[in-house]
Structures are given as C-alpha cells and as structure tokens.
Design an enzyme around this catalytic site. Structure first.
Site, PDB file in Angstrom:
ATOM      1  N   ASP A  35      35.150  40.536  35.353  1.00 34.03           N
ATOM      2  CA  ASP A  35      36.529  40.042  35.754  1.00 34.03           C
ATOM      3  C   ASP A  35      36.417  39.355  37.238  1.00 34.03           C
ATOM      4  O   ASP A  35      35.544  39.218  37.782  1.00 34.03           O
ATOM      5  CB  ASP A  35      37.207  41.560  36.244  1.00 34.03           C
ATOM      6  CG  ASP A  35      37.358  42.369  34.962  1.00 34.03           C
ATOM      7  OD1 ASP A  35      37.547  42.085  33.741  1.00 34.03           O
ATOM      8  OD2 ASP A  35      37.642  43.424  35.198  1.00 34.03           O
TER       9      ASP A  35
HETATM   10  N1  URA Z   1      34.228  46.296  33.250  1.00 30.75           N
HETATM   11  C1  URA Z   1      35.472  46.066  33.945  1.00 30.75           C
HETATM   12  O1  URA Z   1      36.255  46.939  34.061  1.00 30.75           O
HETATM   13  N2  URA Z   1      35.253  44.917  34.580  1.00 30.75           N
HETATM   14  C2  URA Z   1      34.465  43.972  34.508  1.00 30.75           C
HETATM   15  O2  URA Z   1      34.207  43.029  34.968  1.00 30.75           O
HETATM   16  C3  URA Z   1      33.114  44.737  33.683  1.00 30.75           C
HETATM   17  C4  URA Z   1      33.378  45.803  33.153  1.00 30.75           C
END
Ligand code: URA
Length: 239
Positions: free
Chosen positions: A107
């Site tokens: 993310d």
């Molecule tokens: N899980 C999440 O919620 N975000 C990420 O970036 C990776 C795994």
C-alpha cells in the site's frame, strides 16, 4: 550457439539511444570492447563474454534485473500513476531502461521490502497463489493484543468480503496501548493485514514488510534506497 549481436543493437537495446545515436558514439571513439576502440558499428560481439565500455564506463549487460527496495511511505507500487509518485520513479535511468515493475504490491503507506524486476516468470512464481510464498510484516497496532487474536490468526479470519484467510502467525513483540507484532502470511489479498486486524476491531498504524519467501529486507537500505539482488538472493524469493 553463438549469442553474438551487433554492437549498435546491443547498446541501443539497453538504453544508449537509437541505433543512430549509438553509431555517433562509435564514430566519436567512445565505445570500446576488451580494450579496443570500436570502429565498425556492425561489429558482432557476445555481450556476456566481452567487456563493453561506453565513455570509459563498463556496460553491465543483462536481460533481467532484480532490485530490492526499501519502499518509503507515499509511493504507489505501480509503474505509472496519473496522480501519485510510483516506486519506479525512485529508480535511476540506468535501471528504468529495463522496464522493471513491482513484484507484488505494498500500500501507499506501507514501507519495506519490495522487489522490482522485468522477469515476468519470476513474478509469476512469487505471486501465484498456489505457491503460498510467505511474507513477514512488522506492524504497530492500536490497542492490546490478546490470546484470542493470536488464535484467530491461526484459525483464519473472515474478511469483509467473506473470504476466510489461511492459517497465519501472529507474534507479539510488545503489548500495550500501541502494540508491536510480527505477522507471517502465505497469501496476499488486497490490504490483507489491515483487513485482518479490522476484523478483530483493531487498527494497523504502521506496516513494514520485512521478508518474502526466505529473502529478508537488507536493513542497511534506508527508506527509498535500493540495490540489485545477488543471484543467490533471487532464489531465496521462492524458498
Ligand atoms: N497488507 C496490507 O494491508 N497492506 C500492505 O501493504 C501489505 C499487506
């Protein structure tokens, strides 16, 4: 089988401009092979067996590149984006010419281990759900973690879309108003870690990926820094 190619084609393919640009470089005596200045832009060489220099700089010829990045916050894991900065924007041109893409996503606000490569086969091996490549994250969570949470991770958690996660491991490193945990999952659903905690009424306030397969983030890389992987490290990704 000979892997010989025209020198102008080789250099053009890896980003030294058009064939015409490369011809000009050669005309100016700026290209040498194994210590000899190249005169003929049609000269055939094996790029893996010879040392090619352009402007006295050794050309590192390879088809695929594999980059480990410590992804910073604020960058999206894609190759281009109309609004946001992408992780590819952080790379120098000498890497961008290989058209690398992120192998899996983090993310925008997640930091840590991200692999960038132009090797589609490797990406497929790492990302194919059936291969269950494990990923480890360090996270800070608002609120205390209890034994029930650990059990829920182990038994699988029902996410907001009705998907039940596979068994995963939650280790508590520090318990308090803000807890610190390590999570190991063997799948990679969209926002998976955040959604798993949300299902337990808890909020992830910091998330960092620290390993993929058996490959660990090189902690000497600061956020935004990257380096190429060693051959042995590439294999660790799928182990
Ligand atoms: N899980 C999440 O919620 N975000 C990420 O970036 C990776 C795994």
């Amino acid at each position: 089988m000979s892997k010989k190619e025209r020198i102008d084609k080789i250099l053009s393919n890896i980003g030294y401009g058009s064939r015409k640009d490369v011809k000009n470089l050669i005309k100016k005596g700026m290209v040498s092979i194994d210590g000899n200045i190249v005169k003929d832009s049609g000269m055939k060489v094996d790029p893996y067996e010879t040392k090619i220099y352009v402007r006295d700089k050794l050309v590192r010829y390879r088809k695929y590149i594999y980059i480990m990045m410590n992804k910073p916050e604020g960058y999206v894991s894609s190759t281009d984006d109309p609004i946001n900065n992408t992780v590819v924007d952080l790379l120098d041109d000498e890497y961008k010419i290989f058209d690398p893409f992120p192998v899996g996503r983090l993310d925008k606000d997640t930091v840590g281990l991200l692999i960038l490569s132009n090797d589609g086969k490797l990406a497929h091996r790492v990302l194919a759900p059936k291969n269950h490549i494990s990923k480890t994250y360090f996270a800070k969570i608002q609120g205390k973690i209890d034994d029930e949470d650990i059990t829920r991770f182990k038994e699988g958690i029902l996410l907001d879309d009705g998907y039940k996660t596979m068994s995963s491991k939650l280790d508590v490193l520090k318990n308090g108003d803000i807890s610190e945990v390590c999570i190991n999952i063997k799948e990679g659903k969209f926002h998976q870690i955040k959604r798993m905690f949300k299902a337990l009424d808890k909020k992830v306030i910091y998330l960092k990926r620290i390993s993929m397969g058996s490959l660990k983030l090189d902690e000497s890389l600061r956020e935004g820094e990257y380096r190429e992987l060693e051959i042995e490290e590439i294999n660790l990704l799928t182990k």
